[in-house]
Design an enzyme around this catalytic site. Structure first.
Site, PDB file in Angstrom:
ATOM      1  N   GLY A   1       0.831  -1.209   0.000  1.00  0.00           N
ATOM      2  CA  GLY A   1       0.000   0.000   0.000  1.00  0.00           C
ATOM      3  C   GLY A   1       0.859   1.249   0.000  1.00  0.00           C
TER       4      GLY A   1
ATOM      5  N   GLN B   1      -2.066   7.081   1.355  1.00  0.00           N
ATOM      6  CA  GLN B   1      -1.688   8.194   2.248  1.00  0.00           C
ATOM      7  C   GLN B   1      -0.562   7.794   3.214  1.00  0.00           C
ATOM      8  OE1 GLN B   1      -4.331  10.949   4.963  1.00  0.00           O
ATOM      9  NE2 GLN B   1      -3.980   9.070   6.098  1.00  0.00           N
TER      10      GLN B   1
ATOM     11  N   ALA C   1      -4.853  -2.048   1.915  1.00  0.00           N
ATOM     12  CA  ALA C   1      -6.194  -2.424   2.366  1.00  0.00           C
ATOM     13  C   ALA C   1      -7.260  -1.767   1.509  1.00  0.00           C
ATOM     14  CB  ALA C   1      -6.411  -1.993   3.817  1.00  0.00           C
ATOM     15  N   GLN C   2      -8.435  -2.352   1.535  1.00  0.00           N
ATOM     16  CA  GLN C   2      -9.622  -1.640   1.095  1.00  0.00           C
ATOM     17  C   GLN C   2      -9.976  -0.853   2.352  1.00  0.00           C
ATOM     18  OE1 GLN C   2     -12.386   0.206   0.637  1.00  0.00           O
ATOM     19  NE2 GLN C   2     -13.565  -1.405   1.664  1.00  0.00           N
ATOM     20  N   SER C   3      -9.658   0.434   2.360  1.00  0.00           N
ATOM     21  CA  SER C   3      -9.638   1.166   3.627  1.00  0.00           C
ATOM     22  C   SER C   3     -10.867   2.036   3.877  1.00  0.00           C
ATOM     23  CB  SER C   3      -8.382   2.041   3.694  1.00  0.00           C
ATOM     24  OG  SER C   3      -8.430   3.016   2.677  1.00  0.00           O
TER      25      SER C   3
ATOM     26  N   THR D   1      -6.959  -0.887  13.327  1.00  0.00           N
ATOM     27  CA  THR D   1      -7.742   0.352  13.253  1.00  0.00           C
ATOM     28  C   THR D   1      -8.730   0.503  14.400  1.00  0.00           C
ATOM     29  OG1 THR D   1      -9.612   1.315  12.030  1.00  0.00           O
ATOM     30  CG2 THR D   1      -9.148  -0.963  11.589  1.00  0.00           C
TER      31      THR D   1
ATOM     32  N   GLU E   1     -11.621   1.290  14.063  1.00  0.00           N
ATOM     33  CA  GLU E   1     -12.932   0.776  13.625  1.00  0.00           C
ATOM     34  C   GLU E   1     -13.241  -0.574  14.267  1.00  0.00           C
ATOM     35  OE1 GLU E   1     -15.466   2.103  11.586  1.00  0.00           O
ATOM     36  OE2 GLU E   1     -14.363   3.964  11.850  1.00  0.00           O
TER      37      GLU E   1
ATOM     38  N   LYS F   1     -10.722  -6.267   9.529  1.00  0.00           N
ATOM     39  CA  LYS F   1      -9.512  -5.769  10.192  1.00  0.00           C
ATOM     40  C   LYS F   1      -9.273  -6.471  11.540  1.00  0.00           C
ATOM     41  CE  LYS F   1      -7.307  -2.604   7.814  1.00  0.00           C
ATOM     42  NZ  LYS F   1      -5.835  -2.569   7.676  1.00  0.00           N
TER      43      LYS F   1
ATOM     44  N   ARG G   1      -5.190  12.597   1.992  1.00  0.00           N
ATOM     45  CA  ARG G   1      -6.311  11.705   2.287  1.00  0.00           C
ATOM     46  C   ARG G   1      -7.211  11.587   1.063  1.00  0.00           C
ATOM     47  NH1 ARG G   1      -7.890   7.483   5.352  1.00  0.00           N
ATOM     48  NH2 ARG G   1      -9.065   8.057   7.221  1.00  0.00           N
TER      49      ARG G   1
END
Ligand code: GDP
Length: 341
Positions: free
Chosen positions: A9, A13, A81-83, A124, A126, A152, A183
């Protein structure tokens, strides 16, 4: 001998800030990139001659083994990642393959080629989702609220498991939201600062948002990649929360961003009827669009950075106000250029 790092990745960002940091420290930096018909270096365009790019994909174990063989990395930073949380409801399986199973693929590649390599996993906030306590620490129970958070959480635990099963030096950084001028525009912060710049320059009328009551602990990505590096320089592998210890509503971010371009916002109405008015002109510049509501929401996140501060000696340098200011300034500059053409 130069230390070698592999960043998955790398063109995102965080990858770009981490690559800058590691290059500054004298590392040889390898970056995993997916092959596309049109080459895009994303956020590392300015470093394209300094990074050794390796084509690969988190869902393809062979390509990760290959990346380890080529790089012989001493440190692997898994940032691929699919972030975006929103997309994880539209693509739950792809999100799981990349964000969950992809981590096992990377760990297996390390185990096969260079088991002594150190591994950083991008966990994360999340994972806390429906938060079980305030503030959230390394010991707070998890309760993910999106396919992204669930995937995650798998990545988090498999990293811990490979540490315990195979003595892989694997660390998870539980990073709270971290933003920057780089971002992606799908995230609320950048969506706001981009819109504020466009509204200020007269090329957009209004900003449409979802839930403005959501609260997040927002830091700057540049500060957060330092914590990633610090984790891998310790004698023992461990997991750390990286956060600011402050939480702000989306609405507050909106107000502050507009303030930086000299627009004072007054709020009117409630719920889906809520509107943000430019006090000086009386024009509606912010509106709610239910299309941006999520099937399940994370209402509040607030992390405690105490362990990282104490054990890693990590400290953030960029405040919330400074973060918003930098993002607005960068977007103003970019949109000004676009408008000039
Ligand atoms: P997340 O914390 O990883 O989901 O980061 P986001 O920046 O995508 O979202 C942060 C919060 O802003 C979430 O609670 C969203 O529901 C809320 N939000 C409100 N309006 C929007 C919007 O228009 N776009 C996004 N991405 N988020 C929004």
């Amino acid at each position: 001998m130069k230390k070698k790092a592999l960043i998955t990745g790398v063109n995102g960002q965080d990858g770009s800030y981490l690559a800058e940091l590691l290059l500054e420290k004298g590392y040889e930096v390898y970056g995993l990139m997916r092959r596309k018909s049109k080459v895009s270096y994303g956020n590392v365009e300015h470093l394209k001659n300094d990074i050794e790019f390796i084509y690969g994909d988190m869902t393809d174990l062979i390509s990760l083994i290959n990346a380890m063989k080529i790089s012989q990395a001493d440190e692997v930073y898994n940032l691929a990642a699919q972030s975006f949380v929103g997309t994880s409801w539209e693509q739950p399986l792809a999100t799981a393959e990349i964000d969950a199973l992809g981590v096992t693929n990377m760990l297996e590649a390390i185990r096969t080629v260079k088991p002594e390599a150190k591994f950083y996993q991008a966990s994360t906030s999340e994972m806390y989702g429906l938060v079980q306590e305030m503030p959230q620490t390394e010991d707070t129970p998890f309760y993910p609220r999106s396919p992204y958070g669930v995937a995650k959480l798998y990545g988090h635990w498999i990293t811990k498991n490979y540490r315990e099963s195979y003595q892989i030096f694997g660390c998870s950084g539980i990073l709270f939201n971290h933003e920057s001028e780089r971002r992606g525009k799908e995230f609320v912060t950048r969506k706001i600062t981009d819109a504020v710049a466009r509204i200020k320059l007269g090329v957009q009328d209004r900003l449409e948002l979802g839930n403005m009551d959501a609260k997040r602990d927002w830091g700057h990505a540049k500060d957060y990649v330092k914590a990633m590096w610090l984790m891998l320089q310790q004698d023992e592998a461990d997991d750390y929360v990286v956060a600011t210890g402050e939480t702000h509503k989306v609405r507050e971010f909106v107000e502050l961003a507009f303030k930086h371009v000299g627009i004072d916002i007054e709020w009117r109405g409630e719920g889906v009827e809520e509107e943000g008015i430019d006090k000086a002109t009386g024009k509606v510049v912010v509106a709610v669009n239910p299309k941006f509501f999520r099937p399940a929401e994370v209402d509040v996140l607030l992390g405690s950075p105490k362990k990282a501060e104490k054990k890693l000696n990590w400290e953030r340098e960029i405040s919330f106000e400074e973060l918003v200011k930098r993002m607005v300034k960068a977007d103003l500059k970019r949109v000004e250029k676009e408008v000039a053409f």
